[in-house]
Design a protein around this motif. Structure first.
Motif, PDB file in Angstrom:
ATOM      1  N   VAL A 107      -4.848  -5.536   2.887  1.00 57.12           N
ATOM      2  CA  VAL A 107      -5.672  -6.610   2.349  1.00 57.12           C
ATOM      3  C   VAL A 107      -6.419  -7.324   3.474  1.00 57.12           C
ATOM      4  N   GLU A 108      -5.683  -7.642   4.540  1.00 60.88           N
ATOM      5  CA  GLU A 108      -6.247  -8.497   5.595  1.00 60.88           C
ATOM      6  C   GLU A 108      -7.068  -7.740   6.635  1.00 60.88           C
ATOM      7  N   ASN A 109      -6.766  -6.453   6.821  1.00 59.22           N
ATOM      8  CA  ASN A 109      -7.467  -5.687   7.847  1.00 59.22           C
ATOM      9  C   ASN A 109      -7.629  -4.234   7.383  1.00 59.22           C
ATOM     10  N   PRO A 110      -8.455  -4.008   6.358  1.00 56.05           N
ATOM     11  CA  PRO A 110      -8.589  -2.645   5.821  1.00 56.05           C
ATOM     12  C   PRO A 110      -9.102  -1.637   6.840  1.00 56.05           C
ATOM     13  N   ASP A 111      -9.812  -2.115   7.852  1.00 63.09           N
ATOM     14  CA  ASP A 111     -10.293  -1.183   8.883  1.00 63.09           C
ATOM     15  C   ASP A 111      -9.136  -0.537   9.634  1.00 63.09           C
ATOM     16  N   LEU A 112      -8.036  -1.273   9.778  1.00 63.69           N
ATOM     17  CA  LEU A 112      -6.866  -0.711  10.452  1.00 63.69           C
ATOM     18  C   LEU A 112      -6.294   0.450   9.637  1.00 63.69           C
ATOM     19  N   VAL A 113      -6.269   0.306   8.315  1.00 63.25           N
ATOM     20  CA  VAL A 113      -5.771   1.383   7.456  1.00 63.25           C
ATOM     21  C   VAL A 113      -6.594   2.645   7.684  1.00 63.25           C
ATOM     22  N   ARG A 114      -7.913   2.490   7.721  1.00 63.11           N
ATOM     23  CA  ARG A 114      -8.791   3.635   7.918  1.00 63.11           C
ATOM     24  C   ARG A 114      -8.591   4.266   9.301  1.00 63.11           C
ATOM     25  N   GLU A 115      -8.484   3.418  10.310  1.00 59.21           N
ATOM     26  CA  GLU A 115      -8.283   3.910  11.667  1.00 59.21           C
ATOM     27  C   GLU A 115      -6.970   4.682  11.769  1.00 59.21           C
ATOM     28  N   ASN A 132       1.665  -9.847 -11.789  1.00 55.57           N
ATOM     29  CA  ASN A 132       0.678 -10.053 -12.863  1.00 55.57           C
ATOM     30  C   ASN A 132      -0.689  -9.450 -12.520  1.00 55.57           C
ATOM     31  N   GLY A 133      -0.656  -8.252 -11.926  1.00 52.23           N
ATOM     32  CA  GLY A 133      -1.886  -7.523 -11.675  1.00 52.23           C
ATOM     33  C   GLY A 133      -2.624  -7.890 -10.407  1.00 52.23           C
ATOM     34  N   LYS A 134      -2.115  -8.903  -9.682  1.00 55.44           N
ATOM     35  CA  LYS A 134      -2.771  -9.324  -8.447  1.00 55.44           C
ATOM     36  C   LYS A 134      -1.865  -9.035  -7.250  1.00 55.44           C
ATOM     37  N   VAL A 135      -2.501  -8.672  -6.156  1.00 54.64           N
ATOM     38  CA  VAL A 135      -1.770  -8.234  -4.966  1.00 54.64           C
ATOM     39  C   VAL A 135      -1.112  -9.422  -4.261  1.00 54.64           C
ATOM     40  N   ALA A 136       0.148  -9.230  -3.856  1.00 58.61           N
ATOM     41  CA  ALA A 136       0.882 -10.230  -3.063  1.00 58.61           C
ATOM     42  C   ALA A 136       1.103  -9.660  -1.672  1.00 58.61           C
ATOM     43  N   THR A 137       1.103 -10.540  -0.672  1.00 53.91           N
ATOM     44  CA  THR A 137       1.249 -10.107   0.722  1.00 53.91           C
ATOM     45  C   THR A 137       2.341 -10.912   1.421  1.00 53.91           C
ATOM     46  N   LYS A 138       2.569 -10.557   2.707  1.00 55.66           N
ATOM     47  CA  LYS A 138       3.537 -11.260   3.557  1.00 55.66           C
ATOM     48  C   LYS A 138       4.921 -11.346   2.898  1.00 55.66           C
ATOM     49  N   GLY A 139       5.471 -10.152   2.577  1.00 53.88           N
ATOM     50  CA  GLY A 139       6.786 -10.113   1.954  1.00 53.88           C
ATOM     51  C   GLY A 139       6.783 -10.687   0.550  1.00 53.88           C
ATOM     52  N   TRP A 140       5.633 -10.558  -0.121  1.00 52.33           N
ATOM     53  CA  TRP A 140       5.445 -11.024  -1.497  1.00 52.33           C
ATOM     54  C   TRP A 140       5.382 -12.539  -1.613  1.00 52.33           C
ATOM     55  N   ALA A 141       5.345 -13.225  -0.463  1.00 50.55           N
ATOM     56  CA  ALA A 141       5.377 -14.687  -0.480  1.00 50.55           C
ATOM     57  C   ALA A 141       4.016 -15.289  -0.820  1.00 50.55           C
ATOM     58  N   GLU A 142       2.939 -14.539  -0.545  1.00 48.07           N
ATOM     59  CA  GLU A 142       1.596 -15.074  -0.790  1.00 48.07           C
ATOM     60  C   GLU A 142       0.858 -14.220  -1.809  1.00 48.07           C
ATOM     61  N   GLU A 143       0.331 -14.860  -2.836  1.00 48.82           N
ATOM     62  CA  GLU A 143      -0.429 -14.149  -3.856  1.00 48.82           C
ATOM     63  C   GLU A 143      -1.914 -14.263  -3.549  1.00 48.82           C
TER      64      GLU A 143
END
Length: 239
Positions: A107-115, A132-143
């Motif tokens: 989510v935060e750095n998609p270019d890294l995924v591609r690299e 509820n259909g939306k992505v959560a990040t940082k150990g699911w702590a942030e929606e």
């Protein structure tokens, strides 16, 4: 369909959480390598590892038990949690990990995924954890406001080996997986999709397999609680 036994690591122990809540953890084994060996002896062809502390810290925390598992087992393992830069990706793959799972950075750095996917073909997966259909990040702590399907489709041309889709509200709750949402995601993208969260019975696994579009399934608590017998499940899925 591949069944991935899950070993979630918290403070050096194999645990399971409920709904991703670190305060609702149950310790199932204080020797994760022994737990991994028991899964391998039952016949599994892959292991799914998660560094829970690392997911919150943003950097590997449970490196020692992961390394012990890699030394103790001869089946491929995938790992997620705290993997957010190329140096960490390279270090884990050099140590024998078969596949890294990138979640927050997708989510935060998609270019890294591609690299990373270009540098290590077949060894980079994306973990999409959703509430509820939306992505959560940082150990699911942030929606976030990012929709699951949008994130998955953005990975289509990145060379990603797999998507691990977790329905957070199902995870660890033994209430069954979100088969409909997982199958819909698998149909929406060409990347292989692995189901995670709520797999609690052999019937769940068979239902996931019968969709015909889901590549694999991850199970944790059901294996520890005995609700699923790993050897029997592997035999059923092989038929």
């Amino acid at each position: 369909m591949i069944l991935y036994p899950a070993i979630d690591l918290k403070d050096g122990q194999a645990v399971r959480l409920v709904h991703g809540d670190m305060k609702q953890s149950t310790v199932f084994n204080d020797d994760p390598a022994a737990q991994a060996r028991s899964f391998v002896e039952a016949g599994c062809s892959w292991l799914h590892l998660v560094d829970l502390n690392g997911a919150f810290a943003g950097t590997p925390v449970n490196a020692a038990p992961v390394e012990a598992i890699l030394k103790a087992c001869d089946v491929p393992a995938q790992l997620g949690g705290g993997i957010r830069d190329m140096a960490t990706i390279e270090r884990w793959l050099d140590q024998g990990l078969a596949r890294v799972i990138l979640g927050t950075v997708a989510v935060e750095n998609p270019d890294l995924v591609r690299e990373a996917a270009r540098a290590f073909p077949g060894q980079v997966a994306v973990g999409i954890d959703a509430r509820n259909g939306k992505v959560a990040t940082k150990g699911w702590a942030e929606e976030t406001d990012v929709l699951v399907t949008d994130l998955a489709k953005s990975c289509e041309d990145a060379g990603v080996a797999a998507i691990i889709y977790t329905d957070i509200l199902r995870d660890g709750a033994m209430g069954g997986p979100n088969i409909e949402a997982t199958a819909a995601l698998a149909r929406a993208v060409s990347i292989p999709v692995i189901a995670s969260g709520g797999v609690s019975s052999l019937d769940d696994l068979i239902a996931l397999k019968e969709t015909g579009v889901i590549e694999g399934a991850i199970s944790g608590r059901a294996l520890y609680d005995g609700a699923i017998d790993l050897a029997s499940a592997l035999s059923a899925l092989a038929d």
